[in-house]
Design an enzyme around this catalytic site. Sequence first.
Site: not given
Ligand code: KIV
Length: 288
Positions: A68-69, A107, A137, A139, A205
């Site tokens: 989600d970056s 994510d 993924k 958090e 992280e």
């Molecule tokens: O969203 C993302 O790119 C991430 C990475 C920094 C692990 O969570």
Amino acid sequence: MTQLSAAQTTPSDGSKALYGGKGTRRITVRDIALAKERGEKWPMLTAYDAMTASVFDEAGIPVMLVGDSAGNCHLGYETTVPVTLDEMTVLSAAVVRGTKRALIVGDLPFGSYQEGPVQALRSATRLVKEAGVGAVKLEGGERSHEQIRLLVESGIPVMAHIGLTPQSVNAMGYRVQGRGEEAAAQLLRDAKAVQDAGAFAVVLELVPAELAAEVTRVLHIPTVGIGAGPETDAQVLVWTDMMGLTGGRVPKFVKKYADLREVMGNAARAFAEDVVGGTFPLEEHSVH
Ligand code: KIV
């Protein structure tokens, strides 16, 4: 029948290696588990579109994260917080279409799993069914263990993410996590909680290197470090940061492997000057 360990079943020529191996089928979470048994380190990059993902796939990157970056690195938001599940579904599907070998991890964005395990399952199911990702993924450590457990029980592999969790930026800011005895103990509890819930790997992280090394020793699932020192099983970087495309400041832990911002800016200016000066297109670029 006696169960053979990874070391006994892996040819010594490294042909099964996640990076540099000869396999062409899609990598699975089982391959990731075997790599930990072999003590093999592996790289992960983020990707948000099919073309970039195909470059990384051809380069042999075994795991790609549609992070989600994408919020700040692709979609123009300030943070990851506004990213929606619809957006993640579109981006994840593009990355899956652009790749043949990499395991694609999608994510779950902020707001798509915090209500509880059932909401998490509904959201993760969309990424698996509509985008075709091989894993998701999310958090959170102890606070997300019920979500992780239900997803895993339902057949969806989960990569966990602890330490700095950018979706909580409004609550925790962007600070190193796990400094001091109590914070380190909490990070260890979080790591064990996600492993016990069934996560196949965990992102650490912005965690002190010594603590990340300890978590890596204690867990039997692989740790994926970002700003967590050299001892984690895998390393992940945001692709626009490590290729020098991100404008402005990037975190200290990023190593810049290219300067795409300069390369692309120069190419755009050269094109503009050719057009303005009448030197593009030439005869060779014209059809008759
Ligand atoms: O969203 C993302 O790119 C991430 C990475 C920094 C692990 O969570």
